[in-house]
Design a protein around this motif. Structure first.
Motif, mmCIF file in Angstrom:
data_model
loop_
_atom_site.group_PDB
_atom_site.id
_atom_site.type_symbol
_atom_site.label_atom_id
_atom_site.label_comp_id
_atom_site.label_asym_id
_atom_site.label_seq_id
_atom_site.Cartn_x
_atom_site.Cartn_y
_atom_site.Cartn_z
ATOM 1 N N ASN A 151 -9.580 -3.928 -2.797
ATOM 2 C CA ASN A 151 -8.384 -3.191 -3.760
ATOM 3 C C ASN A 151 -7.312 -2.374 -3.131
ATOM 4 O OD1 ASN A 151 -9.304 -0.638 -3.006
ATOM 5 N ND2 ASN A 151 -11.630 -0.705 -4.356
ATOM 6 N N ILE A 152 -6.890 -1.912 -3.843
ATOM 7 C CA ILE A 152 -5.661 -0.942 -2.686
ATOM 8 C C ILE A 152 -6.003 0.152 -2.678
ATOM 9 C CG2 ILE A 152 -4.916 0.702 -4.690
ATOM 10 C CD1 ILE A 152 -2.746 -0.608 -2.940
ATOM 11 N N GLU A 153 -7.237 0.816 -3.140
ATOM 12 C CA GLU A 153 -8.080 2.132 -2.233
ATOM 13 C C GLU A 153 -7.423 1.497 -0.881
ATOM 14 O OE1 GLU A 153 -8.610 1.501 -5.803
ATOM 15 O OE2 GLU A 153 -7.543 3.060 -6.241
ATOM 16 N N GLU A 154 -9.004 0.314 -0.798
ATOM 17 C CA GLU A 154 -9.502 0.265 0.590
ATOM 18 C C GLU A 154 -8.295 -0.971 1.289
ATOM 19 O OE1 GLU A 154 -13.254 -2.218 -0.741
ATOM 20 O OE2 GLU A 154 -11.833 -3.148 -1.428
ATOM 21 N N LEU A 155 -6.974 -1.570 0.584
ATOM 22 C CA LEU A 155 -6.026 -2.063 1.452
ATOM 23 C C LEU A 155 -5.102 -0.844 2.638
ATOM 24 C CD1 LEU A 155 -3.291 -3.432 2.766
ATOM 25 C CD2 LEU A 155 -2.658 -3.153 0.461
ATOM 26 N N ARG A 156 -4.809 -0.130 1.666
ATOM 27 C CA ARG A 156 -5.308 1.220 2.009
ATOM 28 C C ARG A 156 -5.421 2.297 3.302
ATOM 29 N NH1 ARG A 156 -4.695 7.262 1.555
ATOM 30 N NH2 ARG A 156 -2.722 8.107 1.972
ATOM 31 N N THR A 157 -6.775 2.607 3.297
ATOM 32 C CA THR A 157 -7.974 3.104 4.088
ATOM 33 C C THR A 157 -7.915 2.378 5.439
ATOM 34 O OG1 THR A 157 -9.125 3.838 2.193
ATOM 35 C CG2 THR A 157 -10.523 3.128 4.089
ATOM 36 N N TYR A 158 -7.576 1.307 5.025
ATOM 37 C CA TYR A 158 -7.814 0.149 6.113
ATOM 38 C C TYR A 158 -6.108 0.408 7.348
ATOM 39 C CZ TYR A 158 -8.021 -4.047 9.805
ATOM 40 O OH TYR A 158 -8.422 -4.435 11.272
ATOM 41 N N SER A 167 7.928 2.130 -6.647
ATOM 42 C CA SER A 167 6.361 1.960 -6.834
ATOM 43 C C SER A 167 5.979 1.599 -5.394
ATOM 44 C CB SER A 167 6.362 1.338 -7.610
ATOM 45 O OG SER A 167 5.941 0.738 -7.584
ATOM 46 N N VAL A 168 7.660 0.980 -4.518
ATOM 47 C CA VAL A 168 6.607 -0.107 -2.985
ATOM 48 C C VAL A 168 6.151 0.994 -2.579
ATOM 49 C CG1 VAL A 168 7.551 -1.524 -1.826
ATOM 50 C CG2 VAL A 168 8.577 -1.474 -4.252
ATOM 51 N N LEU A 169 4.987 1.026 -2.115
ATOM 52 C CA LEU A 169 4.125 1.676 -1.437
ATOM 53 C C LEU A 169 4.356 0.468 0.121
ATOM 54 C CD1 LEU A 169 2.999 3.538 0.663
ATOM 55 C CD2 LEU A 169 0.306 2.601 -0.768
ATOM 56 N N VAL A 170 4.661 1.327 1.710
ATOM 57 C CA VAL A 170 5.392 0.771 2.792
ATOM 58 C C VAL A 170 4.779 1.249 4.025
ATOM 59 C CG1 VAL A 170 6.879 -0.468 4.684
ATOM 60 C CG2 VAL A 170 7.294 -0.489 2.060
ATOM 61 N N PHE A 171 3.354 0.236 4.637
ATOM 62 C CA PHE A 171 3.428 0.874 6.216
ATOM 63 C C PHE A 171 3.920 0.807 7.334
ATOM 64 C CE2 PHE A 171 -0.221 0.255 2.373
ATOM 65 C CZ PHE A 171 -0.997 1.859 2.836
ATOM 66 N N GLU A 174 1.959 5.440 9.739
ATOM 67 C CA GLU A 174 3.084 5.359 8.982
ATOM 68 C C GLU A 174 3.132 4.684 7.552
ATOM 69 O OE1 GLU A 174 6.249 9.109 10.512
ATOM 70 O OE2 GLU A 174 6.119 6.773 11.398
ATOM 71 N N GLU A 175 3.128 5.850 6.318
ATOM 72 C CA GLU A 175 2.924 5.148 4.896
ATOM 73 C C GLU A 175 4.190 6.118 4.279
ATOM 74 O OE1 GLU A 175 -0.196 5.339 1.858
ATOM 75 O OE2 GLU A 175 0.000 7.894 2.518
ATOM 76 N N PHE A 224 4.863 -3.194 8.707
ATOM 77 C CA PHE A 224 4.298 -4.425 8.743
ATOM 78 C C PHE A 224 3.276 -5.224 7.623
ATOM 79 C CE2 PHE A 224 1.286 -0.588 9.582
ATOM 80 C CZ PHE A 224 -0.091 -1.185 8.917
ATOM 81 N N ALA A 225 3.911 -4.024 6.931
ATOM 82 C CA ALA A 225 2.782 -4.414 4.695
ATOM 83 C C ALA A 225 3.739 -3.627 3.971
ATOM 84 C CB ALA A 225 0.924 -4.124 5.531
#
Length: 115
Positions: free
Chosen positions: A2-9, A30-34, A17-18, A41-42
C-alpha cells in the motif's frame, strides 16, 4: 503493498528524499516524488495511490507490460524509460525489487556525472 509501505520502503533506501515538486501546478499538488542524487526514481499521485511510476530498463519494461497485468504505461513520463506499476496487483517482493532497480538506475547514472 500500500502507499504507506511504498513510502516506508523508498525512504529506507540510502539518501532518498521525498518532495511534492508539482505543488504549484493545478492537479500536481498530490504527486509525491522520491529522489536520489536530486533526480526522481519513483512518483505516485496520492489521489490515486495504486499506480507508482518507476524507472526501468527499456527491454524489461516491454517484457513486463507483455506478461504482467499490473504493469502499464507511466502517466506523464517517457514510457520507454518509465513503468507504471499497479501496487494492488504486483507481489510485494517484485514491487520492492523494481523500486530498488529504479533507485539503482538513477543513483548510478547521476553519481557518475558528479565525478
Amino acid at each position: 503493498m500500500n502507499i504507506e509501505e511504498l513510502r516506508t520502503y523508498c525512504l529506507s533506501l540510502e539518501t532518498v528524499e521525498e518532495k511534492f515538486p508539482f505543488a504549484k501546478i493545478k492537479g500536481g499538488e498530490s504527486v509525491l516524488v522520491f529522489y536520489v542524487c536530486n533526480h526522481m526514481f519513483a512518483m505516485v499521485d496520492l489521489d490515486d495511490s495504486d499506480i507508482v511510476n518507476i524507472k526501468c530498463q527499456p527491454e524489461r519494461i516491454v517484457d513486463l507490460r507483455e506478461h504482467c497485468e499490473w504493469a502499464g504505461k507511466a502517466s506523464h513520463m517517457n514510457n520507454k524509460y518509465w513503468l507504471g506499476m499497479r501496487l494492488s496487483g504486483v507481489p510485494d517482493d517484485t514491487a520492492k525489487e523494481l523500486i530498488s532497480n529504479s533507485y539503482s538506475i538513477v543513483k548510478e547514472k547521476y553519481r557518475k556525472k558528479k565525478r
